[in-house]
Design an enzyme around this catalytic site. Structure first.
Site, PDB file in Angstrom:
ATOM      1  N   GLU A 109      29.205  15.677 -35.363  1.00 15.33           N
ATOM      2  CA  GLU A 109      30.300  16.608 -35.557  1.00 15.33           C
ATOM      3  C   GLU A 109      31.453  15.966 -36.327  1.00 15.33           C
ATOM      4  O   GLU A 109      31.662  14.758 -36.264  1.00 15.33           O
ATOM      5  CB  GLU A 109      30.786  17.134 -34.203  1.00 15.33           C
ATOM      6  CG  GLU A 109      29.732  18.030 -33.587  1.00 15.33           C
ATOM      7  CD  GLU A 109      30.173  18.725 -32.323  1.00 15.33           C
ATOM      8  OE1 GLU A 109      29.816  19.895 -32.146  1.00 15.33           O
ATOM      9  OE2 GLU A 109      30.872  18.108 -31.498  1.00 15.33           O
ATOM     10  N   CYS A 122      38.601  13.966 -38.824  1.00 11.44           N
ATOM     11  CA  CYS A 122      38.047  13.089 -37.786  1.00 11.44           C
ATOM     12  C   CYS A 122      36.549  12.941 -38.039  1.00 11.44           C
ATOM     13  O   CYS A 122      35.794  13.916 -38.017  1.00 11.44           O
ATOM     14  CB  CYS A 122      38.333  13.733 -36.423  1.00 11.44           C
ATOM     15  SG  CYS A 122      37.714  12.783 -35.051  1.00 11.44           S
ATOM     16  N   CYS A 129      26.400   7.152 -28.823  1.00 11.34           N
ATOM     17  CA  CYS A 129      27.219   5.945 -28.665  1.00 11.34           C
ATOM     18  C   CYS A 129      26.593   5.082 -27.584  1.00 11.34           C
ATOM     19  O   CYS A 129      26.018   5.600 -26.630  1.00 11.34           O
ATOM     20  CB  CYS A 129      28.641   6.341 -28.259  1.00 11.34           C
ATOM     21  SG  CYS A 129      29.815   4.965 -28.255  1.00 11.34           S
ATOM     22  N   CYS A 133      31.500   5.345 -22.061  1.00  8.88           N
ATOM     23  CA  CYS A 133      32.778   5.538 -21.359  1.00  8.88           C
ATOM     24  C   CYS A 133      32.614   6.746 -20.432  1.00  8.88           C
ATOM     25  O   CYS A 133      32.006   7.754 -20.804  1.00  8.88           O
ATOM     26  CB  CYS A 133      33.918   5.756 -22.354  1.00  8.88           C
ATOM     27  SG  CYS A 133      34.188   4.304 -23.399  1.00  8.88           S
ATOM     28  N   CYS A 136      33.603  10.537 -21.536  1.00 13.73           N
ATOM     29  CA  CYS A 136      33.393  10.927 -22.928  1.00 13.73           C
ATOM     30  C   CYS A 136      32.064  11.666 -23.103  1.00 13.73           C
ATOM     31  O   CYS A 136      31.018  11.185 -22.666  1.00 13.73           O
ATOM     32  CB  CYS A 136      33.416   9.679 -23.811  1.00 13.73           C
ATOM     33  SG  CYS A 136      33.033  10.030 -25.535  1.00 13.73           S
ATOM     34  N   CYS A 357      39.406  16.149 -28.808  1.00 10.63           N
ATOM     35  CA  CYS A 357      39.053  14.758 -28.646  1.00 10.63           C
ATOM     36  C   CYS A 357      38.128  14.556 -27.442  1.00 10.63           C
ATOM     37  O   CYS A 357      38.432  15.024 -26.348  1.00 10.63           O
ATOM     38  CB  CYS A 357      40.366  14.035 -28.396  1.00 10.63           C
ATOM     39  SG  CYS A 357      40.326  12.358 -28.799  1.00 10.63           S
TER      40      CYS A 357
HETATM   41  N1  SAH Z   1      34.537   4.817 -29.864  1.00  5.44           N
HETATM   42  C1  SAH Z   1      35.873   4.947 -30.377  1.00  5.44           C
HETATM   43  C2  SAH Z   1      36.147   6.250 -31.103  1.00  5.44           C
HETATM   44  C3  SAH Z   1      35.631   7.535 -30.525  1.00  5.44           C
HETATM   45  S1  SAH Z   1      36.496   8.512 -29.385  1.00  5.44           S
HETATM   46  C4  SAH Z   1      36.875   4.719 -29.281  1.00  5.44           C
HETATM   47  O1  SAH Z   1      36.473   4.596 -28.131  1.00  5.44           O
HETATM   48  O2  SAH Z   1      38.063   4.622 -29.565  1.00  5.44           O
HETATM   49  C5  SAH Z   1      38.109   8.856 -29.908  1.00  5.44           C
HETATM   50  C6  SAH Z   1      39.075   8.914 -28.714  1.00  5.44           C
HETATM   51  O3  SAH Z   1      38.798  10.027 -27.828  1.00  5.44           O
HETATM   52  C7  SAH Z   1      38.997   7.676 -27.841  1.00  5.44           C
HETATM   53  O4  SAH Z   1      40.283   7.246 -27.475  1.00  5.44           O
HETATM   54  C8  SAH Z   1      38.268   8.213 -26.630  1.00  5.44           C
HETATM   55  O5  SAH Z   1      38.434   7.401 -25.506  1.00  5.44           O
HETATM   56  C9  SAH Z   1      38.867   9.587 -26.489  1.00  5.44           C
HETATM   57  N2  SAH Z   1      38.120  10.483 -25.609  1.00  5.44           N
HETATM   58  C10 SAH Z   1      36.810  10.440 -25.310  1.00  5.44           C
HETATM   59  N3  SAH Z   1      36.481  11.436 -24.456  1.00  5.44           N
HETATM   60  C11 SAH Z   1      37.605  12.128 -24.226  1.00  5.44           C
HETATM   61  C12 SAH Z   1      37.903  13.307 -23.465  1.00  5.44           C
HETATM   62  N4  SAH Z   1      36.947  13.945 -22.795  1.00  5.44           N
HETATM   63  N5  SAH Z   1      39.169  13.752 -23.465  1.00  5.44           N
HETATM   64  C13 SAH Z   1      40.132  13.136 -24.181  1.00  5.44           C
HETATM   65  N6  SAH Z   1      39.898  12.038 -24.942  1.00  5.44           N
HETATM   66  C14 SAH Z   1      38.664  11.532 -24.961  1.00  5.44           C
END
Ligand code: SAH
Length: 383
Positions: A109, A122, A129, A133, A136, A357
């Protein structure tokens, strides 16, 4: 290095024919080497990069300042190809999200966020990935593969031309690119750096380093490498102010803890007085949004030149975390602010099309079985 990757990986032909090079994914060095390898002068690189990225041409026949013979040769040996569009959704607030097909039965996406003074694209760097996390959506799907350079820059290429149609202008609409889509960009280092080189090249997208932001969960050794290879703006997904909590939310913390991460951040901005790192902090109700967390975070932030961006958690199906209430977010923000820390709260955009995000899911042919486990635990919870 990256040029060899590109040339060997990005083939678009059946086994019997000679593999075709995808010129979309070649940065300047790679493009010059390519033209040298076919006995052409290096200025061809600028000409062709301009056609591909500025004009948006994907057919060699249209490159009218190349000789006919060269155009025919290129058409035999090379292709110019970007991911295919599966779907294209426009949110009420102007946010636009595309689902793109990439080889391997997968989808990624990409999101465009228009604001008054800038337009931010973005971009994804991997299909899925590896970092997992806990909050996520991409992490829950597991990992399939790294995107090639052509697939990464191909997103910017597609967006540029589709947005020009939408906004009916030749003016620059994508003013900023954030590597914050699906995947961990530092785990796909060479391809991401080559794509960011193309974003910066004056014959391509001409974006300055400061308008490109790479977001990482904290792959410490690669932060040092990035400083040498391509020192763009850095965002770090901190999300917790102590190791105990961060080990759970961002598991790569077990390998590179907060101290190691902040030391790498300090090295990253060591010779630039103005540079600041953005620390992203997702607001999860009752998990990382207590008063003590805000005070711990304020203390950490005094050790590194940075600002904090609080991200209201964006929920997705099957996840138990909840978004912190506005009053808790504001309370958290005020504590940081009163401690002299620069802090902003991210506006959530594109909610109605699941473009916020952390919601980018695409469609991953999971090879890690993590998705299966996730689905199982989900159905157990439901029963
Ligand atoms: N792998 C990278 C970039 C991808 S995510 C990183 O971890 O930075 C981009 C941002 O979105 C990151 O800060 C991530 O932690 C955040 N993110 C992921 N899932 C989310 C969610 N459900 N709600 C809000 N932010 C989220």
């Amino acid at each position: 290095m990256s040029e060899l990757n590109n040339i060997s990986v990005e083939v678009g032909q059946a086994a019997s024919a000679a593999p075709k090079v995808n010129l979309m994914g070649l940065d300047r060095d790679a493009m010059e080497s390519y033209f040298a390898s076919i006995g052409e002068k290096s200025f061809r690189a600028s000409q062709v990069m301009k056609w591909i990225h500025q004009v948006g041409v994907s057919d060699f026949a249209e490159m009218t300042n190349l000789s006919k013979v060269l155009r025919t040769n290129l058409a035999e040996q090379a292709i110019i190809s970007a991911p295919e569009i599966i779907s294209d959704n426009l949110s009420e607030d102007g946010t636009r999200k595309w689902l793109l097909k990439v080889p391997g039965k997968s989808a990624i996406e990409m999101v465009f966020i228009p604001e008054d003074t800038r337009g931010t694209l973005c971009v994804s760097s991997q299909v899925g990935c590896t970092l997992n996390c806990s909050f996520c959506a991409t992490g829950k799907q597991g990992y399939n593969r790294d995107l090639t350079t052509a697939e990464i820059i191909g997103q910017v290429w597609l967006a540029k031309h589709m947005l020009a149609e939408q906004y009916q202008t030749d003016k620059r609409i994508v003013s900023n690119v954030v590597m914050m889509g699906m995947g961990e960009p530092l785990m796909n280092f060479d391809n991401v750096v080559a794509a960011m080189n193309i974003m910066q090249d004056d014959f391509c997208f001409g974006l300055s380093k400061r308008r490109i932001t790479l977001s990482t969960a904290g792959v410490v050794p690669k932060i040092d490498e990035l400083k040498e290879a391509c020192p763009v703006s850095l965002a770090v997904s901190l999300h917790a102010p102590n190791d105990e909590l961060r080990n759970v939310l961002v598991p790569i913390n077990r390998k590179y803890n907060i101290k190691a991460l902040l030391e790498a951040c300090n090295r990253y901005v060591a010779d630039s007085q103005r540079a600041r790192i953005t620390f992203e902090y997702v607001m999860l109700e009752g998990i990382n949004d207590e008063l003590e967390h805000a005070h711990q975070l304020a203390a950490l932030m005094k050790t590194v030149p940075g600002k904090v961006n609080l991200i209201p958690f964006n929920p997705f199906e099957g996840i138990e975390y909840k978004r912190s209430s506005n009053s808790r977010i504001n309370r958290f923000r005020d504590i940081l602010h009163n401690n002299g820390i620069i802090v902003t709260v991210r506006k959530t955009r594109g909610d109605d099309i699941e473009a916020a995000c952390g919601q980018l899911a695409g469609d991953v042919m999971d090879k890690t079985r993590r998705a299966e486990k996730f689905r199982q635990s989900l159905s157990e919870k439901i029963q």
